[in-house]
Design an enzyme around this catalytic site. Sequence first.
Site, PDB file in Angstrom:
ATOM      1  N   HIS A  53     -14.039   7.493  -0.246  1.00 16.11           N
ATOM      2  CA  HIS A  53     -12.883   7.701  -0.861  1.00 16.11           C
ATOM      3  C   HIS A  53     -13.049   8.479  -1.963  1.00 16.11           C
ATOM      4  O   HIS A  53     -13.847   8.046  -2.688  1.00 16.11           O
ATOM      5  CB  HIS A  53     -12.004   6.518  -0.999  1.00 16.11           C
ATOM      6  CG  HIS A  53     -11.502   5.669   0.074  1.00 16.11           C
ATOM      7  ND1 HIS A  53     -10.632   6.452   0.970  1.00 16.11           N
ATOM      8  CD2 HIS A  53     -11.725   4.661   0.906  1.00 16.11           C
ATOM      9  CE1 HIS A  53     -10.299   5.563   1.856  1.00 16.11           C
ATOM     10  NE2 HIS A  53     -10.881   4.392   2.032  1.00 16.11           N
ATOM     11  N   PHE A 237      -7.941  -9.684   2.944  1.00 18.37           N
ATOM     12  CA  PHE A 237      -7.039  -9.864   1.745  1.00 18.37           C
ATOM     13  C   PHE A 237      -5.682  -9.610   1.798  1.00 18.37           C
ATOM     14  O   PHE A 237      -5.277  -8.775   1.875  1.00 18.37           O
ATOM     15  CB  PHE A 237      -7.728  -8.786   0.781  1.00 18.37           C
ATOM     16  CG  PHE A 237      -9.204  -8.449   0.869  1.00 18.37           C
ATOM     17  CD1 PHE A 237     -10.057  -9.596   0.434  1.00 18.37           C
ATOM     18  CD2 PHE A 237      -9.812  -7.256   1.418  1.00 18.37           C
ATOM     19  CE1 PHE A 237     -11.480  -9.416   0.752  1.00 18.37           C
ATOM     20  CE2 PHE A 237     -10.990  -7.113   1.419  1.00 18.37           C
ATOM     21  CZ  PHE A 237     -12.155  -7.951   1.164  1.00 18.37           C
ATOM     22  N   ASP A 239      -2.288  -9.327   1.382  1.00 18.75           N
ATOM     23  CA  ASP A 239      -1.188  -8.636   0.723  1.00 18.75           C
ATOM     24  C   ASP A 239      -0.090  -8.300   1.342  1.00 18.75           C
ATOM     25  O   ASP A 239       0.194  -9.151   2.210  1.00 18.75           O
ATOM     26  CB  ASP A 239      -1.923  -7.050   0.079  1.00 18.75           C
ATOM     27  CG  ASP A 239      -2.135  -6.173   1.198  1.00 18.75           C
ATOM     28  OD1 ASP A 239      -2.054  -6.602   2.443  1.00 18.75           O
ATOM     29  OD2 ASP A 239      -2.748  -4.980   0.952  1.00 18.75           O
ATOM     30  N   ASP A 314     -10.367  -5.729   7.362  1.00 21.52           N
ATOM     31  CA  ASP A 314      -9.461  -5.670   6.417  1.00 21.52           C
ATOM     32  C   ASP A 314      -9.469  -4.099   5.985  1.00 21.52           C
ATOM     33  O   ASP A 314      -8.297  -3.511   5.892  1.00 21.52           O
ATOM     34  CB  ASP A 314      -9.502  -6.562   5.169  1.00 21.52           C
ATOM     35  CG  ASP A 314      -8.354  -6.308   4.124  1.00 21.52           C
ATOM     36  OD1 ASP A 314      -8.457  -5.219   3.491  1.00 21.52           O
ATOM     37  OD2 ASP A 314      -7.515  -7.147   4.056  1.00 21.52           O
TER      38      ASP A 314
END
Length: 341
Positions: A53, A237, A239, A314
């Site tokens: 990224h 995680f 969210d 994830d």
Amino acid sequence: MLTKPLLPRESGRLIASKSQDVTISEDGATDVANMIFKSLKKNEYSVEAWKQHDLHPKLMTKETVDWIFVLDTLNFSFWSEANDKRFLVDYRGSLHSGYWALCAAINRALDENIPITSASYYSRITVDQLRHIFRSATDTDIPLLDKRLEHLHEAGTVLLEKFEGSFVNCISQCDRKASKLLHLITENFPSYRDVAMFEGAAVSLYKRAQILIADIWACFEGKSYGEFIDIDVLTMFADYRVPQVLNYFEVIRYSPRLHEILQSGRLFTPGERLEVEIRGCSIWAVELIRQELKSLMAEDSSLSGLTLNSIIIDFYLWDYSKDHWRDMQHVPIHKIRSTFY
């Protein structure tokens, strides 16, 4: 906390077993496992995706550890009330939203010689200084600026008082164990204590604490500061984006009552039962995907040396949500203003 909370994996198992409005489809988990397996097989996805990224750091240094610590101390609540009024950061000629706006703002500040990753600076940062760092390219400011200020003051003060001003000194105390580092983070930094009550039990979701460890592990490719002998102890995680992808693929399914609430856009309250069910079932759903993936990989000798854990799953699902957001616009997320995610 008077009651020691269950760790995220055990919390997910408990929540999934007693959930009333969220169910998990084993067939859905199998389908997603097969999809990820094909990507792994074609070398289309791996832990190396983290550093690919553009806005993530590439160097494996002490400074990078402190960059990641600040990132995840502030890694929460970026969504805007309306898509045409989003918080956007202009960095090097490109506009960034959501999580990437946070990365861009940190990088922009460093380019401007603002020491945003220095505990001695952000432990005393003023609201005006922070507002400047997070200045938006639109009329919409970053949400919860006051909470971000509070988190930075708290985190910086703890680092200076207990860890000589750097998160690398937290890592040095964990004996290369992610489980020990997770305990150290949640014990010393109150803003990371993502815990709720469910059916009389204290359950932990620990989204930011876990992703902090996972980001360091991924950035350092499991070496140096990122070497953890028990990295598989971490779960996904929890969210609001990954549950959306899991719902899109029908790995988790919502009751008509919950679906109606989601469609209404009602703002959820941190710790309410429905929110905990969505997050907890997401954790356990990814565990089922992981188990199926491990079975698939065990049957394929060409993937015997490949790293596979809940972190990779994830990351894959989160990236999928960003790459295919148009396909998922009809799938509602649970809207919430939370400092935990």
